[in-house]
Scaffold this motif. Structure first.
Motif, mmCIF file in Angstrom:
data_model
loop_
_atom_site.group_PDB
_atom_site.id
_atom_site.type_symbol
_atom_site.label_atom_id
_atom_site.label_comp_id
_atom_site.label_asym_id
_atom_site.label_seq_id
_atom_site.Cartn_x
_atom_site.Cartn_y
_atom_site.Cartn_z
ATOM 1 N N LEU A 32 -18.257 1.558 -19.069
ATOM 2 C CA LEU A 32 -17.758 2.834 -19.593
ATOM 3 C C LEU A 32 -18.270 4.031 -18.811
ATOM 4 O O LEU A 32 -17.766 5.135 -18.972
ATOM 5 N N ARG A 33 -19.237 3.825 -17.912
ATOM 6 C CA ARG A 33 -19.693 4.930 -17.066
ATOM 7 C C ARG A 33 -18.582 5.385 -16.123
ATOM 8 O O ARG A 33 -18.554 6.544 -15.718
ATOM 9 N N VAL A 34 -17.665 4.484 -15.793
ATOM 10 C CA VAL A 34 -16.509 4.864 -14.973
ATOM 11 C C VAL A 34 -15.682 5.893 -15.736
ATOM 12 O O VAL A 34 -15.315 6.943 -15.212
ATOM 13 N N LEU A 35 -15.408 5.607 -17.008
ATOM 14 C CA LEU A 35 -14.673 6.559 -17.844
ATOM 15 C C LEU A 35 -15.467 7.849 -18.016
ATOM 16 O O LEU A 35 -14.890 8.936 -17.982
ATOM 17 N N ASP A 36 -16.775 7.745 -18.164
ATOM 18 C CA ASP A 36 -17.609 8.944 -18.308
ATOM 19 C C ASP A 36 -17.465 9.868 -17.098
ATOM 20 O O ASP A 36 -17.482 11.091 -17.240
ATOM 21 N N HIS A 37 -17.319 9.288 -15.923
ATOM 22 C CA HIS A 37 -17.100 10.094 -14.714
ATOM 23 C C HIS A 37 -15.789 10.882 -14.831
ATOM 24 O O HIS A 37 -15.752 12.076 -14.520
ATOM 25 N N PHE A 38 -14.718 10.235 -15.296
ATOM 26 C CA PHE A 38 -13.429 10.911 -15.446
ATOM 27 C C PHE A 38 -13.510 11.989 -16.526
ATOM 28 O O PHE A 38 -12.924 13.063 -16.388
ATOM 29 N N ILE A 39 -14.260 11.713 -17.592
ATOM 30 C CA ILE A 39 -14.435 12.696 -18.658
ATOM 31 C C ILE A 39 -15.190 13.911 -18.123
ATOM 32 O O ILE A 39 -14.830 15.056 -18.417
ATOM 33 N N ASP A 72 -8.893 4.232 -39.380
ATOM 34 C CA ASP A 72 -8.263 3.196 -40.202
ATOM 35 C C ASP A 72 -6.949 2.737 -39.571
ATOM 36 O O ASP A 72 -6.673 1.544 -39.496
ATOM 37 N N VAL A 73 -6.164 3.692 -39.112
ATOM 38 C CA VAL A 73 -4.888 3.362 -38.456
ATOM 39 C C VAL A 73 -5.157 2.636 -37.142
ATOM 40 O O VAL A 73 -4.516 1.636 -36.832
ATOM 41 N N TRP A 74 -6.106 3.146 -36.360
ATOM 42 C CA TRP A 74 -6.423 2.545 -35.061
ATOM 43 C C TRP A 74 -6.865 1.092 -35.223
ATOM 44 O O TRP A 74 -6.416 0.206 -34.508
ATOM 45 N N GLU A 75 -7.759 0.837 -36.177
ATOM 46 C CA GLU A 75 -8.269 -0.516 -36.388
ATOM 47 C C GLU A 75 -7.184 -1.465 -36.893
ATOM 48 O O GLU A 75 -7.253 -2.667 -36.640
ATOM 49 N N ALA A 76 -6.184 -0.922 -37.572
ATOM 50 C CA ALA A 76 -5.093 -1.757 -38.074
ATOM 51 C C ALA A 76 -4.104 -2.139 -36.966
ATOM 52 O O ALA A 76 -3.317 -3.074 -37.120
ATOM 53 N N MET A 77 -4.161 -1.430 -35.848
ATOM 54 C CA MET A 77 -3.247 -1.714 -34.737
ATOM 55 C C MET A 77 -3.772 -2.907 -33.935
ATOM 56 O O MET A 77 -4.981 -3.091 -33.812
ATOM 57 N N ASN A 78 -2.838 -3.668 -33.347
ATOM 58 C CA ASN A 78 -3.267 -4.723 -32.428
ATOM 59 C C ASN A 78 -3.466 -4.112 -31.044
ATOM 60 O O ASN A 78 -3.139 -2.955 -30.811
ATOM 61 N N LYS A 167 -9.250 7.919 -27.745
ATOM 62 C CA LYS A 167 -8.399 6.738 -27.683
ATOM 63 C C LYS A 167 -8.633 5.878 -26.443
ATOM 64 O O LYS A 167 -8.663 4.652 -26.533
ATOM 65 N N VAL A 168 -8.809 6.504 -25.287
ATOM 66 C CA VAL A 168 -9.028 5.713 -24.071
ATOM 67 C C VAL A 168 -10.359 4.970 -24.170
ATOM 68 O O VAL A 168 -10.442 3.775 -23.875
ATOM 69 N N ARG A 169 -11.412 5.658 -24.618
ATOM 70 C CA ARG A 169 -12.718 5.004 -24.760
ATOM 71 C C ARG A 169 -12.649 3.849 -25.758
ATOM 72 O O ARG A 169 -13.196 2.772 -25.501
ATOM 73 N N LEU A 170 -11.991 4.052 -26.874
ATOM 74 C CA LEU A 170 -11.873 2.982 -27.871
ATOM 75 C C LEU A 170 -11.151 1.766 -27.287
ATOM 76 O O LEU A 170 -11.569 0.626 -27.504
ATOM 77 N N LEU A 171 -10.073 2.018 -26.557
ATOM 78 C CA LEU A 171 -9.323 0.915 -25.961
ATOM 79 C C LEU A 171 -10.171 0.170 -24.941
ATOM 80 O O LEU A 171 -10.232 -1.062 -24.959
#
Length: 183
Positions: A32-39, A72-78, A167-171
Protein backbone atom coordinates in the motif's frame (compact mmCIF):
# COMPACT_ATOMS: atom_id res chain seq x y z
CA UNK A 1 14.13 10.13 -4.74
CA UNK A 2 10.98 8.01 -5.10
CA UNK A 3 9.75 9.72 -8.25
CA UNK A 4 12.71 8.51 -10.33
CA UNK A 5 12.72 5.08 -8.75
CA UNK A 6 8.94 4.96 -9.08
CA UNK A 7 9.20 5.54 -12.81
CA UNK A 8 11.87 2.84 -13.02
CA UNK A 9 9.64 0.42 -11.09
CA UNK A 10 6.72 1.27 -13.36
CA UNK A 11 8.88 0.64 -16.42
CA UNK A 12 9.88 -2.74 -15.02
CA UNK A 13 6.23 -3.57 -14.36
CA UNK A 14 5.20 -2.64 -17.88
CA UNK A 15 8.09 -4.58 -19.41
CA UNK A 16 7.29 -7.60 -17.25
CA UNK A 17 3.61 -7.37 -18.21
CA UNK A 18 4.14 -6.88 -21.95
CA UNK A 19 7.24 -8.97 -22.61
CA UNK A 20 6.03 -12.10 -24.42
CA UNK A 21 9.18 -14.06 -23.54
CA UNK A 22 8.36 -14.15 -19.85
CA UNK A 23 6.50 -17.21 -18.68
CA UNK A 24 5.23 -15.74 -15.41
CA UNK A 25 2.41 -13.19 -15.18
CA UNK A 26 2.89 -9.78 -13.60
CA UNK A 27 3.42 -10.19 -9.86
CA UNK A 28 0.75 -8.62 -7.70
CA UNK A 29 1.61 -5.21 -6.27
CA UNK A 30 0.15 -5.44 -2.78
CA UNK A 31 2.29 -2.87 -0.97
CA UNK A 32 0.00 0.00 0.00
CA UNK A 33 3.02 2.32 0.12
CA UNK A 34 2.73 2.46 -3.68
CA UNK A 35 -0.78 3.88 -3.28
CA UNK A 36 0.47 6.21 -0.54
CA UNK A 37 2.91 7.69 -3.06
CA UNK A 38 0.02 8.44 -5.47
CA UNK A 39 -2.02 9.91 -2.61
CA UNK A 40 0.88 12.17 -1.63
CA UNK A 41 1.21 13.46 -5.20
CA UNK A 42 -2.55 14.10 -5.35
CA UNK A 43 -2.28 15.88 -1.99
CA UNK A 44 0.55 18.08 -3.34
CA UNK A 45 -1.57 18.96 -6.39
CA UNK A 46 -4.57 19.85 -4.25
CA UNK A 47 -2.42 22.01 -1.94
CA UNK A 48 -1.01 23.88 -4.94
CA UNK A 49 -4.54 24.48 -6.25
CA UNK A 50 -5.73 25.89 -2.92
CA UNK A 51 -3.15 28.64 -3.32
CA UNK A 52 -4.16 29.25 -6.92
CA UNK A 53 -7.28 31.36 -7.37
CA UNK A 54 -8.25 32.80 -10.77
CA UNK A 55 -5.77 30.78 -12.84
CA UNK A 56 -7.24 27.59 -11.41
CA UNK A 57 -10.94 28.10 -11.97
CA UNK A 58 -13.12 25.72 -13.95
CA UNK A 59 -15.38 27.21 -16.64
CA UNK A 60 -18.16 24.67 -15.98
CA UNK A 61 -18.85 22.20 -13.21
CA UNK A 62 -17.39 18.75 -13.81
CA UNK A 63 -18.67 15.36 -12.73
CA UNK A 64 -16.59 13.33 -10.32
CA UNK A 65 -17.26 10.05 -8.52
CA UNK A 66 -18.65 10.00 -5.02
CA UNK A 67 -15.68 9.49 -2.74
CA UNK A 68 -17.41 8.72 0.54
CA UNK A 69 -17.66 5.07 1.49
CA UNK A 70 -20.72 3.48 3.08
CA UNK A 71 -18.92 0.55 4.70
CA UNK A 72 -22.07 -1.57 5.05
CA UNK A 73 -22.77 -1.24 1.33
CA UNK A 74 -19.09 -1.73 0.43
CA UNK A 75 -18.78 -4.91 2.52
CA UNK A 76 -21.96 -6.30 0.96
CA UNK A 77 -20.47 -5.93 -2.53
CA UNK A 78 -18.41 -8.71 -4.10
CA UNK A 79 -14.91 -8.02 -5.44
CA UNK A 80 -16.19 -7.60 -9.01
CA UNK A 81 -18.71 -4.96 -7.93
CA UNK A 82 -16.08 -3.16 -5.84
CA UNK A 83 -13.66 -3.27 -8.77
CA UNK A 84 -16.33 -1.91 -11.12
CA UNK A 85 -16.99 1.00 -8.75
CA UNK A 86 -13.27 1.80 -8.42
CA UNK A 87 -12.53 1.41 -12.13
CA UNK A 88 -15.56 3.52 -13.04
CA UNK A 89 -14.49 6.20 -10.55
CA UNK A 90 -10.94 6.23 -11.90
CA UNK A 91 -12.33 6.59 -15.42
CA UNK A 92 -14.50 9.56 -14.39
CA UNK A 93 -11.63 11.19 -12.48
CA UNK A 94 -9.34 10.73 -15.48
CA UNK A 95 -11.95 12.33 -17.77
CA UNK A 96 -12.48 15.25 -15.36
CA UNK A 97 -8.76 15.89 -14.87
CA UNK A 98 -8.04 15.45 -18.58
CA UNK A 99 -10.70 18.06 -19.38
CA UNK A 100 -8.53 20.60 -17.57
CA UNK A 101 -5.85 20.23 -20.24
CA UNK A 102 -8.08 21.94 -22.81
CA UNK A 103 -7.87 25.35 -21.19
CA UNK A 104 -4.75 27.49 -21.03
CA UNK A 105 -3.25 26.55 -17.69
CA UNK A 106 -0.17 27.72 -15.88
CA UNK A 107 2.93 25.56 -16.15
CA UNK A 108 2.60 24.52 -12.50
CA UNK A 109 -1.04 23.54 -12.90
CA UNK A 110 -0.27 21.66 -16.12
CA UNK A 111 2.46 19.67 -14.36
CA UNK A 112 0.01 18.67 -11.58
CA UNK A 113 -2.63 17.71 -14.15
CA UNK A 114 -0.10 15.58 -16.06
CA UNK A 115 1.08 13.93 -12.82
CA UNK A 116 -2.51 13.08 -11.80
CA UNK A 117 -3.24 11.54 -15.20
CA UNK A 118 -0.04 9.47 -15.01
CA UNK A 119 -0.91 8.39 -11.48
CA UNK A 120 -4.35 7.18 -12.52
CA UNK A 121 -2.73 5.17 -15.33
CA UNK A 122 -0.25 3.74 -12.81
CA UNK A 123 -3.04 2.83 -10.38
CA UNK A 124 -4.81 1.02 -13.23
CA UNK A 125 -1.56 -0.90 -13.83
CA UNK A 126 -1.44 -1.85 -10.14
CA UNK A 127 -5.05 -3.05 -10.38
CA UNK A 128 -4.17 -5.15 -13.46
CA UNK A 129 -1.32 -6.72 -11.48
CA UNK A 130 -3.94 -7.84 -8.95
CA UNK A 131 -6.19 -9.28 -11.67
CA UNK A 132 -8.81 -6.63 -10.87
CA UNK A 133 -11.35 -6.55 -13.70
CA UNK A 134 -10.96 -3.72 -16.23
CA UNK A 135 -13.37 -0.81 -16.51
CA UNK A 136 -16.72 -1.63 -18.13
CA UNK A 137 -18.88 1.43 -18.89
CA UNK A 138 -22.05 1.71 -16.85
CA UNK A 139 -25.37 2.85 -18.19
CA UNK A 140 -25.89 6.58 -17.75
CA UNK A 141 -28.57 6.06 -15.05
CA UNK A 142 -26.18 3.89 -13.01
CA UNK A 143 -23.36 6.35 -13.51
CA UNK A 144 -25.43 9.41 -12.54
CA UNK A 145 -26.29 8.05 -9.09
CA UNK A 146 -22.60 7.63 -8.30
CA UNK A 147 -21.57 11.17 -9.32
CA UNK A 148 -21.31 14.62 -7.86
CA UNK A 149 -20.37 17.98 -9.39
CA UNK A 150 -17.41 20.14 -8.42
CA UNK A 151 -16.83 23.75 -9.37
CA UNK A 152 -13.10 24.22 -8.74
CA UNK A 153 -9.85 22.46 -9.48
CA UNK A 154 -9.12 22.32 -5.76
CA UNK A 155 -12.41 20.46 -5.17
CA UNK A 156 -11.62 18.09 -8.05
CA UNK A 157 -8.22 17.22 -6.58
CA UNK A 158 -9.78 16.84 -3.09
CA UNK A 159 -12.22 14.26 -4.49
CA UNK A 160 -9.26 12.57 -6.20
CA UNK A 161 -7.43 12.29 -2.85
CA UNK A 162 -10.50 11.03 -1.01
CA UNK A 163 -11.28 8.47 -3.72
CA UNK A 164 -7.72 7.10 -3.51
CA UNK A 165 -7.72 7.09 0.31
CA UNK A 166 -11.13 5.45 0.45
CA UNK A 167 -12.38 3.14 -2.25
CA UNK A 168 -9.08 2.46 -4.01
CA UNK A 169 -7.31 1.68 -0.71
CA UNK A 170 -10.13 -0.63 0.39
CA UNK A 171 -10.03 -2.50 -2.91
CA UNK A 172 -6.25 -2.89 -2.88
CA UNK A 173 -6.10 -3.89 0.79
CA UNK A 174 -8.66 -6.65 0.25
CA UNK A 175 -7.69 -7.81 -3.24
CA UNK A 176 -7.75 -11.63 -3.41
CA UNK A 177 -4.28 -11.69 -5.01
CA UNK A 178 -2.91 -10.00 -1.88
CA UNK A 179 -4.69 -12.34 0.51
CA UNK A 180 -3.28 -15.61 -0.82
CA UNK A 181 -0.29 -15.69 1.51
CA UNK A 182 -2.32 -14.62 4.56
CA UNK A 183 -3.53 -17.37 6.86
Amino acid sequence: MFHGSGLFALLLMVLEWTCPGLSSPLRPICDLRVLDHFIKEAWDAEAAMRACKEDCSIATNVSVPLSRVDFDVWEAMNIVEQAQEVQSGLHVLNEAISSLQISNQTEVLQSHIDACIRNIANIRQVLRSLSIPEYVPLTSSEEDKEMQKVSSISELFQVHINFLRGKVRLLLANAPACQQGVS
